[in-house]
Scaffold this active site. Structure first.
Site, PDB file in Angstrom:
ATOM      1  N   HIS A 284       0.835  -1.221   0.000  1.00  0.00           N
ATOM      2  CA  HIS A 284       0.000   0.000   0.000  1.00  0.00           C
ATOM      3  C   HIS A 284       0.861   1.257   0.000  1.00  0.00           C
ATOM      4  O   HIS A 284       1.816   1.390   0.751  1.00  0.00           O
ATOM      5  CB  HIS A 284      -1.024  -0.007   1.141  1.00  0.00           C
ATOM      6  CG  HIS A 284      -0.474  -0.008   2.532  1.00  0.00           C
ATOM      7  ND1 HIS A 284      -0.129   1.152   3.195  1.00  0.00           N
ATOM      8  CD2 HIS A 284      -0.257  -1.016   3.404  1.00  0.00           C
ATOM      9  CE1 HIS A 284       0.279   0.855   4.419  1.00  0.00           C
ATOM     10  NE2 HIS A 284       0.219  -0.448   4.572  1.00  0.00           N
ATOM     11  N   ASP A 296       6.139   0.681   6.827  1.00  0.00           N
ATOM     12  CA  ASP A 296       4.705   0.481   6.639  1.00  0.00           C
ATOM     13  C   ASP A 296       4.136   1.589   5.745  1.00  0.00           C
ATOM     14  O   ASP A 296       3.714   2.614   6.252  1.00  0.00           O
ATOM     15  CB  ASP A 296       4.014   0.476   8.005  1.00  0.00           C
ATOM     16  CG  ASP A 296       2.548   0.128   7.939  1.00  0.00           C
ATOM     17  OD1 ASP A 296       2.132  -0.453   6.920  1.00  0.00           O
ATOM     18  OD2 ASP A 296       1.812   0.436   8.891  1.00  0.00           O
ATOM     19  N   GLU A 330      -4.926   1.822   2.481  1.00  0.00           N
ATOM     20  CA  GLU A 330      -5.024   0.640   3.346  1.00  0.00           C
ATOM     21  C   GLU A 330      -5.186   1.041   4.809  1.00  0.00           C
ATOM     22  O   GLU A 330      -5.923   0.398   5.560  1.00  0.00           O
ATOM     23  CB  GLU A 330      -3.773  -0.238   3.182  1.00  0.00           C
ATOM     24  CG  GLU A 330      -3.828  -1.564   3.926  1.00  0.00           C
ATOM     25  CD  GLU A 330      -3.342  -1.506   5.366  1.00  0.00           C
ATOM     26  OE1 GLU A 330      -3.579  -2.471   6.109  1.00  0.00           O
ATOM     27  OE2 GLU A 330      -2.722  -0.489   5.758  1.00  0.00           O
ATOM     28  N   GLU A 331      -4.510   2.110   5.207  1.00  0.00           N
ATOM     29  CA  GLU A 331      -4.418   2.436   6.632  1.00  0.00           C
ATOM     30  C   GLU A 331      -5.749   2.831   7.261  1.00  0.00           C
ATOM     31  O   GLU A 331      -6.031   2.458   8.394  1.00  0.00           O
ATOM     32  CB  GLU A 331      -3.395   3.562   6.849  1.00  0.00           C
ATOM     33  CG  GLU A 331      -1.948   3.183   6.557  1.00  0.00           C
ATOM     34  CD  GLU A 331      -1.386   2.156   7.527  1.00  0.00           C
ATOM     35  OE1 GLU A 331      -2.124   1.656   8.395  1.00  0.00           O
ATOM     36  OE2 GLU A 331      -0.200   1.828   7.394  1.00  0.00           O
ATOM     37  N   ASP A 358       3.349  -6.416   3.450  1.00  0.00           N
ATOM     38  CA  ASP A 358       2.901  -5.343   4.350  1.00  0.00           C
ATOM     39  C   ASP A 358       3.241  -5.700   5.792  1.00  0.00           C
ATOM     40  O   ASP A 358       2.417  -5.597   6.681  1.00  0.00           O
ATOM     41  CB  ASP A 358       1.393  -5.102   4.196  1.00  0.00           C
ATOM     42  CG  ASP A 358       0.913  -3.901   5.002  1.00  0.00           C
ATOM     43  OD1 ASP A 358       1.755  -3.077   5.411  1.00  0.00           O
ATOM     44  OD2 ASP A 358      -0.308  -3.802   5.245  1.00  0.00           O
TER      45      ASP A 358
END
Length: 462
Positions: A284, A296, A330-331, A358
């Protein structure tokens, strides 16, 4: 009878010889992949630019859009058959002025506490809120305390990650509910705010962000929610033990805006034999806004890009169409993953395999697979090919959040599994920066992903 037996022996001998030849060929090809990634890799340079020249990439931000533009340009330079942007509407939340908090033991006697607003939180009133604190270990404690002990107070969730669990993602899963649903549940009992212990096994002063939800609460019922560092949580807990009447002040200026347009970035090498069978590799592109999102998920982004670049560099022409998908959001919403799966379904695209990175750019240990027992048995036959690279972890389990919406019968979903012991030291925190990533570990992860994709492409899915 003797002739029949001889025939069987010849057949099995030929089959065994062919399998041996394939194993040797695969071993040599994997060696070439690792050599190219380690001696002529591009993932680290890509991550340097993404982290240090663009930085944090929260969905809906200018940096997120800059990352989209950069990724599209880099994939085109790799020389893929096709590169395009896929439009997706994403939430936009901003942190505003840096949060401030302190613990007050008596009027005028305060100790600062490191906090950060959780993603999606409402702000405090101007000047902040100050109230007594009630400490709990989990959501179930709220019901035990009842409204009379919670109303008008700040709820302090202080359940740590379970340190004796070797799988740190299991430890994370065991306490993340207090971050995600803590404000929603505390508000039902009259709390005016919540503080949540950071999801971190290390003792430090970095509060860790992350998404949270208000469920079905109205705007009037929503209360501000913040994370507090592990050191801050321990300090607050010990001070409450000595004096239950202490007060906590928190001041936050975050804000939620209307959804905005963003994009998934997609690149493709068309398959030479089965072009209508699609294999996806992805990470992501968005990140939280405190560090620069190197682990991340900048690491997963550049590793996924590197898979296709390595194939081009080596001259491997895949049988199936291979796509790199850099997912947006995504977060705090998973909008990119859902949009990609929605469009793939509407186009009746046949996705047979998907791999996500991820879990940080640490030393790769193996993969987890969400697939049938038959497919997993096939994967286990490849394990000896990875053992020279100390890749030994092959288990059935989860894969990745962004590729999860692609799940259907027959597809194999996989997640790269690096060593996880340090991941949550950086996860969603200010120290998730480029200097925390090892060049060699990052490149080993990219080579490991490329190797698995090669094997699935060569032998297909069962």
């Amino acid at each position: 009878m003797k002739n029949l037996l001889l025939t069987f022996l010849i057949i099995f001998s030929i089959k065994g010889t062919a399998q041996s030849a394939d194993a040797k060929e695969d071993s040599l090809f994997l060696k070439k992949i690792y050599q190219t990634a380690l001696l002529d890799g591009k993932s680290y340079a890509w991550l340097d630019h993404l982290s240090n020249q663009i930085g944090a990439r929260l969905s809906g931000s200018m940096n997120a859009q800059r990352a989209v533009t950069w990724a599209e340009k880099e994939l085109k330079e790799v020389g893929l058959d096709k590169v395009w942007l896929q439009s997706v509407m994403v939430p936009k939340w901003t942190r505003g002025i840096t949060e401030f908090a302190y613990i007050e033991t008596a009027p005028g006697i305060t100790t600062n506490a490191p906090i950060c607003a959780l993603g999606g939180s409402v702000p405090t009133p101007i000047g902040g809120i100050k109230a007594s604190v009630v400490e709990v270990k989990g959501l179930e404690d709220l019901r035990k305390l009842g409204t009379s002990n919670i109303e008008g107070k700040i709820v302090f969730y202080n359940r740590p990650m379970q340190a004796d669990l070797i799988n740190t993602f299991e430890a994370y899963g065991g306490c993340v509910d207090q971050r995600y649903a803590g404000a929603e549940e505390a508000a039902k009992f009259g709390a005016i705010g919540v503080i949540v212990r950071s999801m971190n096994l290390r003792k430090d002063d970095f509060p860790h962000a992350g998404s949270m939800s208000y469920g079905n609460l109205t705007d009037m019922e929503k209360i501000p929610a913040a994370a507090i560092s592990t050191n801050g949580a321990d300090l607050l807990s010990s001070m409450l033990t000595l004096n239950p009447k202490i007060k906590f002040l928190m001041n936050m200026n975050c804000r939620t805006w209307k959804d905005v347009e963003s994009h998934n970035v997609i690149g493709e090498i068309k398959g030479s034999e089965f072009p209508d069978e699609y294999m996806v590799i992805g990470g992501h592109l968005d990140s939280w806004d405190l560090g620069d999102g190197s682990h991340d998920d900048g690491a997963g982004v550049v590793q996924s890009m590197e898979v296709l670049r390595l194939f081009k560099e080596i001259g491997y022409k895949p049988k199936r169409s291979i796509r790199v998908v850099l997912f947006m959001n995504e977060e705090n919403g998973l909008r990119g993953g859902k949009k990609y799966a929605e469009i793939a379904k509407n186009k009746a695209e046949n996705h047979v395999f998907a791999l996500e990175s991820d879990a940080g750019g640490f030393t790769p240990r193996g993969f987890s697979f969400d697939c049938s027992n038959t497919s997993f048995s096939k994967v286990q036959q490849w394990k000896p090919l990875f053992e020279p690279y100390l890749i030994h972890y092959f288990v059935q389990g989860g894969s990745g959040a962004d590729i999860g919406p692609l799940k259907k019968d027959g597809i194999v979903l996989a997640g790269l599994r690096p060593d996880s012991q340090r991941y949550f030291d950086y996860h969603h925190a200010e120290n998730d920066t480029f200097d925390a990533v090892s060049k060699r570990e990052l490149e080993l992860g990219a080579a490991t992903m490329t190797s698995l994709v090669y094997l699935f492409d060569k032998y297909g899915i069962k």
